[in-house]
Each structure stands twice: as structure tokens, then as C-alpha cells.
Design a protein around this motif. Sequence first.
Motif, mmCIF file in Angstrom:
data_model
loop_
_atom_site.group_PDB
_atom_site.id
_atom_site.type_symbol
_atom_site.label_atom_id
_atom_site.label_comp_id
_atom_site.label_asym_id
_atom_site.label_seq_id
_atom_site.Cartn_x
_atom_site.Cartn_y
_atom_site.Cartn_z
ATOM 1 N N ALA A 1 -29.455 0.285 11.180
ATOM 2 C CA ALA A 1 -29.318 0.112 9.731
ATOM 3 C C ALA A 1 -28.883 1.409 9.060
ATOM 4 O O ALA A 1 -28.062 1.406 8.136
ATOM 5 N N GLY A 2 -29.438 2.544 9.529
ATOM 6 C CA GLY A 2 -29.043 3.826 8.958
ATOM 7 C C GLY A 2 -27.588 4.160 9.232
ATOM 8 O O GLY A 2 -26.874 4.654 8.361
ATOM 9 N N VAL A 3 -27.121 3.883 10.465
ATOM 10 C CA VAL A 3 -25.717 4.128 10.794
ATOM 11 C C VAL A 3 -24.805 3.244 9.960
ATOM 12 O O VAL A 3 -23.770 3.688 9.445
ATOM 13 N N LYS A 4 -25.187 1.986 9.792
ATOM 14 C CA LYS A 4 -24.385 1.069 8.990
ATOM 15 C C LYS A 4 -24.312 1.529 7.545
ATOM 16 O O LYS A 4 -23.252 1.471 6.897
ATOM 17 N N ARG A 5 -25.441 1.999 7.017
ATOM 18 C CA ARG A 5 -25.463 2.465 5.634
ATOM 19 C C ARG A 5 -24.559 3.668 5.449
ATOM 20 O O ARG A 5 -23.826 3.786 4.456
ATOM 21 N N LYS A 6 -24.580 4.611 6.424
ATOM 22 C CA LYS A 6 -23.732 5.796 6.322
ATOM 23 C C LYS A 6 -22.254 5.430 6.429
ATOM 24 O O LYS A 6 -21.404 6.025 5.747
ATOM 25 N N VAL A 7 -21.933 4.448 7.288
ATOM 26 C CA VAL A 7 -20.542 4.025 7.413
ATOM 27 C C VAL A 7 -20.050 3.414 6.116
ATOM 28 O O VAL A 7 -18.931 3.687 5.648
ATOM 29 N N LEU A 8 -20.880 2.578 5.483
ATOM 30 C CA LEU A 8 -20.489 1.960 4.215
ATOM 31 C C LEU A 8 -20.329 2.998 3.117
ATOM 32 O O LEU A 8 -19.401 2.921 2.295
ATOM 33 N N LEU A 9 -21.213 3.979 3.117
ATOM 34 C CA LEU A 9 -21.089 5.045 2.125
ATOM 35 C C LEU A 9 -19.821 5.865 2.365
ATOM 36 O O LEU A 9 -19.155 6.290 1.414
ATOM 37 N N HIS A 10 -19.495 6.086 3.619
ATOM 38 C CA HIS A 10 -18.300 6.862 3.943
ATOM 39 C C HIS A 10 -17.039 6.107 3.536
ATOM 40 O O HIS A 10 -16.028 6.724 3.152
#
Length: 346
Positions: free
Chosen positions: A312-321
Motif C-alpha cells: 500500500a505504501g509503494v502504491k501510494r508513493k507511485v500515485l503521488l509521483h
Amino acid sequence: MAENRAGDAPSLWRVSREAATASWALGAILAVLASLIIAANVLVAIVLLCHIRKSSSKGLCFVLNLALADAMVGVTVMGLAVDELSQPFHASQKFCILRMAFVTSSCAASILSLILVACDRHLAIRKPFHYFQLVTGPRVGLCLVGLWLFAAIVGFLPVFIPHFQRISNHWKCSFFNLFQPSYMLTMFCLGFFPALFLFLYLYCDMLKIASVHVQHIQEVEQAGLGGGCPPPRATSDMKAMRTVAVLIGCFTLSWLPFFIASVVQMACPECFPYKVIENFLWLLGLGNSLLNPLLYSYWQRDVQLQLSQLAAGVKRKVLLHLGHGRCFPGRDTKAPPAVSCLELQD
């Protein structure tokens, strides 16, 4: 004579082409297997490291060491895969011996780590009230240092004892081209054989303890004092036994065919060709390094929670990026609760 040589040329070319194709196929299999081993174990090691920092559980260091040892197995096997894919590859005798010594040391460290994990679970059941007093940081560190020293000694025996080396002009770096059968027998006696019997002893002793607990539970229930749910201690024991049973089963199925075939090949070289052992049975043994992280991520609930949170954290960072990051109301981003080592069995 000239006609015979001309007739032999196509057959030699055909044999050489078949050997190159087999080498490429083996190299591709080793590369895929090594990549999966490295990825799975590094991911589990990261999750375990995060959980250890939150829970301060010393016993989980044995599981973390198992993941690191298996990841090292993948790294060493990747070198062999590169050799197979880079044919013709002509390496010196010393280079091949050192490379196979690293492979053997990594596999030995993985097997010894399995033993430490089983001993840790056994101690948690045998001495539940003294477990945290017995499993301390210095003792865990001493066990891990001794583990890697012993694994290095077993793996580098042919380097220190030339008697275990086999002089060969063959270009391929492999066990049976480099090491004498006596070294395989030494590994069997010092590594696999004691590990298997220790596993069986620990599991039988855990069964004995669990049967006593079940008898006590039945006596309490017959007296009308028990509730509808089993006591937490009994549930924890059953989870620990299940973990050790799965470890024993996978370890035995992975490495037993390789060691039995290797020993039989010493007495009867025609019974088990070394190519069958190296190309198939050895790959089965390496598969144990891939099964270990998959088993822990499947059986242990805390590992699953940490993996889901990490994803979930990786997905959130990808979406933010990508510029689509926003708050996600309704999603729980809290860290999972810390669970003691005795509870980490599910």
C-alpha cells in the motif's frame, strides 16, 4: 580417412549444438530461479526487519537470517547462471572451486538457519515462561556468528584440504567436476544427516509436549471449567508445530533426493549419472530457498500484514509521483500491532 572425418563433422557439430542448447536452457532456468529466490527473500527480509524494530523480538532474528542466507544462495546461483549463458566459458580451477565454495557455504547457512528456527520454536514451547530470558540479544548474535563460521568451514573445506579437490580439465564449474566423492560424503555426514535427525527429534518432542497439553485441556473440559475456545497456549503450540512440520517436510523433499543420489553415485556411477543429479536434483534442493519465504509469507499473519502495508505504501508513493496522489479516506494506514515471538506462528 578423409571421408570418415568429413562424415564425423556434421555429427560433432550436432552434438556441440545440442550441448550449447542444453547449457542455455539450464542457464535460463538457473537465472529465473535465482531471480525469484533473491526477490522473495529480500522482500521478506525487509518485512521482518521492520517487524523486529517494532516488536523488539529477538527470536525473529533467526527467521531474518534464514531469509538473508536464502538470498545469498540466489546471488551465488546467479553467477552460475551467467556462466551457463556465457558459453563457451573457460574458468580456472581455482576460480571454479572458490565459486562452488560460496554456493556450498550459502546452502549450508540456509540449512543451519532452518535448524535455529526449529530450535527457537521448540524452546518457545518447552520453556514458555523462561523463553524471553533465554533468547537474548547476545545469545542470538553468538548463535548467528557460529552458524556462519560453521557454514564457511563446510563450504571452504576443499579450498583448505586439497585432498577433496578433483583435477579436471573440464570447463564447467560443478560439484562432480571439482570435488571428490569423499567431500560429498563429508557434507552428508556433517550437514544433511544431523540436520534431518535434529528436525525429527525436535518435532517428536513438540508432539509429546502438545499431547500433554491436550490431555490437560480435556481434563479441564471434563471438569466443566473450560470455555468454548481452546486456551491461547494450546493454539500457540499447534501453530508452532505446524510451522516446524512444514519446514521439515519442505527441507526433506527438497534436499533428500540430491543427497541420496549423490551417495549412491559414489558407489554406483552408472546408477545415477552426475548430469541428472546436477541438472535436476540440485535444482530441487535450491528450490527450498524459494519455498522458505513463500511459506512464511503464507503461514504467518504478521508477515502478510506487513507485506500488505508495504504494498500500500509503494502504491501510494507511485500515485503521488504520477501526480494523482491524494488522501485516501477510509483506508487504515496504521502500523499493525506488535506481536510477540510466541504469537508469530499464524
